[in-house]
Every structure is written in C-alpha cells, then in structure tokens.
Design an enzyme around this catalytic site. Sequence first.
Site, PDB file in Angstrom:
ATOM      1  N   ASP A  10       0.823  -1.166   0.158  1.00  0.00           N
ATOM      2  CA  ASP A  10       0.005   0.156  -0.055  1.00  0.00           C
ATOM      3  C   ASP A  10       1.022   1.327  -0.236  1.00  0.00           C
ATOM      4  OD1 ASP A  10      -0.933   0.664   3.487  1.00  0.00           O
ATOM      5  OD2 ASP A  10       0.991  -0.363   2.637  1.00  0.00           O
ATOM      6  N   HIS A 237       9.534   0.188   8.358  1.00  0.00           N
ATOM      7  CA  HIS A 237       8.826  -0.958   8.843  1.00  0.00           C
ATOM      8  C   HIS A 237       8.741  -2.033   7.467  1.00  0.00           C
ATOM      9  CE1 HIS A 237       6.808   1.039  11.917  1.00  0.00           C
ATOM     10  NE2 HIS A 237       6.315   1.785  11.127  1.00  0.00           N
TER      11      HIS A 237
HETATM   12  O1  RIB Z   1       2.475  -0.220  10.852  1.00  0.00           O
HETATM   13  C1  RIB Z   1       3.230   0.068   9.891  1.00  0.00           C
HETATM   14  C2  RIB Z   1       2.649  -0.431   8.264  1.00  0.00           C
HETATM   15  O2  RIB Z   1       1.564   0.237   8.198  1.00  0.00           O
HETATM   16  C3  RIB Z   1       3.662  -0.117   7.365  1.00  0.00           C
HETATM   17  O3  RIB Z   1       3.402  -1.203   6.144  1.00  0.00           O
HETATM   18  C4  RIB Z   1       3.046   1.154   6.612  1.00  0.00           C
HETATM   19  O4  RIB Z   1       3.211   1.312   5.285  1.00  0.00           O
HETATM   20  C5  RIB Z   1       1.764   1.027   6.758  1.00  0.00           C
HETATM   21  O5  RIB Z   1       1.046   0.155   6.051  1.00  0.00           O
HETATM   22 CA    CA Z   2       2.991  -0.458   3.915  1.00  0.00          CA
END
Ligand code: RIB
Ligand code: CA
Length: 302
Positions: A10, A237
């Site tokens: 996303d 992340h």
């Molecule tokens: O909590 C972090 C995640 O949520 C990552 O993948 C960030 O891109 C959002 O999608």
């Molecule tokens: Ca993400």
Amino acid sequence: MVKRVFLDMDPGIDDAAAIMMLSAFSELEIIGISTVSGNVEVEKTTANAMKIVEALELNVEVFKGASRPLAKRARHAYIVHGKDGLGDTNLELHNTKSLSNKYGPIAMIESAKENKDLWLLATGPLTNLAIATILEPDFPKMLKGLVVMGGAFNLTKYGVGNVTRFAEFNIWFDPEAAKIVSTSFDNATFIGLDVTANPKVWISKNEIDNLKETKRSSILRKIVKNYIKSYGSFVPHDPIAAYYLINPESFQIEDHCIKVKTGRFRGMTTVDNYSENCKKSRIATDVDADSFKNAFLKSMEF
Ligand code: RIB
Ligand code: CA
C-alpha cells in the site's frame, strides 16, 4: 539462485522504499506488485507503485487490488504518508504502461501457479491475500513462503500498537483479512512492531542526507522529508520486512499461533499456543540492526 518475489503493498513511503531496496538486489526478481487500499486509497497506492516502477525503469507489472477492507470502513493514514501517500511530494507519473488490467488477487494466484518457489511479501493490509485465499483455497500451498509486515505481538517491549495502543496499522485496517491469513498459511513469517518499532533500526536524517546522489537516494530524500520533520527519523517498517527475503538469518524468530481481534480490541494480535486448531506462524523478535541498515543504505546508493 534468483529468488522470485511477488509484492503486495500500500505505497506508502516505506512500501516505496522497500521496492527501491529490493530492486537493487540482483539475487531477487520482482515478479509483480499488487496494490491495496491502506495508507491511502487504492487508486493512489497503485499510482505510487507505478511512479517507483517508472522512475527506476523496472520491468514489473502493477496490479490494482482491493479498494476497501473485507468488513470495516477504510480509514487511511494521510497523517503519516501525506494525502498522495508519498509524503505529498506529488512525484510525476508520465506513463501507465506498467498498469495491468488484471485484478491484484487474481494476479497473485496466477503468479504463484506460473512461478515455482514464489515468495510473497505483504507490506499493507492483508485484504488481497485473504481474497486470493478464498478464491483459491490451495493458494497458501502454492507459495514457497509468505512474509508479512504486520502485527504487534508484545514479544518485545516495542510490540505495542501504532494505531491504538494494541493494534498495528496493517492488521487494524483489515482485521478480518488478517484473521483469514494468520490461520491459512503454514509458511508465514510476521515482522511486526516488536522489531520495527525498535529505535536501533530507524534511519536518521543524517544517514539519508549523507547518501551519494542516485535515483533511489534522490527519491528517498524527497518522500521522507515531511515524515522526518514530523517524526525525527525514518521508521523503515516495510524495508525491514523486505530484508527478511535477503538475509533471513539476521532475524530472531519465535513460532507461535496468532490470534487477531476484530471487535472491541480491533487489530490486536496476540500469540496463543493453547488452541487446538492453531496454525503456527514465525514471528520476528529481533534483527541485526547494523546488517539491515548497511544493506538498506547501500541499496539506496545503487
Ligand atoms: O504499521 C506500519 C505499516 O503500516 C507499514 O506497512 C506502513 O506502510 C503501513 O502500511
Ligand atoms: Ca505498508
């Protein structure tokens, strides 16, 4: 041996950074990118994936996927990723040749059928994966492995929520999908906030400013600019989850069954080893921070 991987994302600042990192490693081949509603609307996550594919001249198709969670109302993360999903940089998109007319979940299933030993990395809400699993019950068995950025399992002191105090965004956005995925795959590895919310893996402004000028570092500097102004560092992340495909040995893993809450404690992920029909997942509890950061920063200079 080249490792083939399908990405479900996303984009999203850190999703975009994960595409840039993975595409710098010749031992990986990105088979395709499906997009999902999450950080921002699916139209924007799709456009953002296409922007990165175009900017880096990648020979990769983008497949638009689910436009909303299975059951809940979509609630996007503009505050973190900006209205455009890439830090309000409004990166240009000159052509749409990377966009396929194939629906994301279908593309996932077909790619798994066409590519033996296919890995799948999911760094957004798990809606596409859940739909693929419902459409094709054998889909989980078709994959060599599934890596998910998601969850907060309370296995380290960092394993607490980032949307509510107990829910991580990707799981919280579509908990019903996460429930389906966490009980359908024998070969799933979850990289959650237990690892990614540990400041030792965060990327500082200095480290980004000191990167030599390349297409990747130039895009990275642009898309994290507002994020770093708000949060001080870049929390990678999705690149950390992607790094599992490159160097799985640098992670510490525990095997647990996962319980996902969908009601009052929406998106909460707990480990449960007492239920009868539990399907164990591999959950990361640590990563070699220097190893990851060196690889990430080096890839941005590629
Ligand atoms: O909590 C972090 C995640 O949520 C990552 O993948 C960030 O891109 C959002 O999608
Ligand atoms: Ca993400």
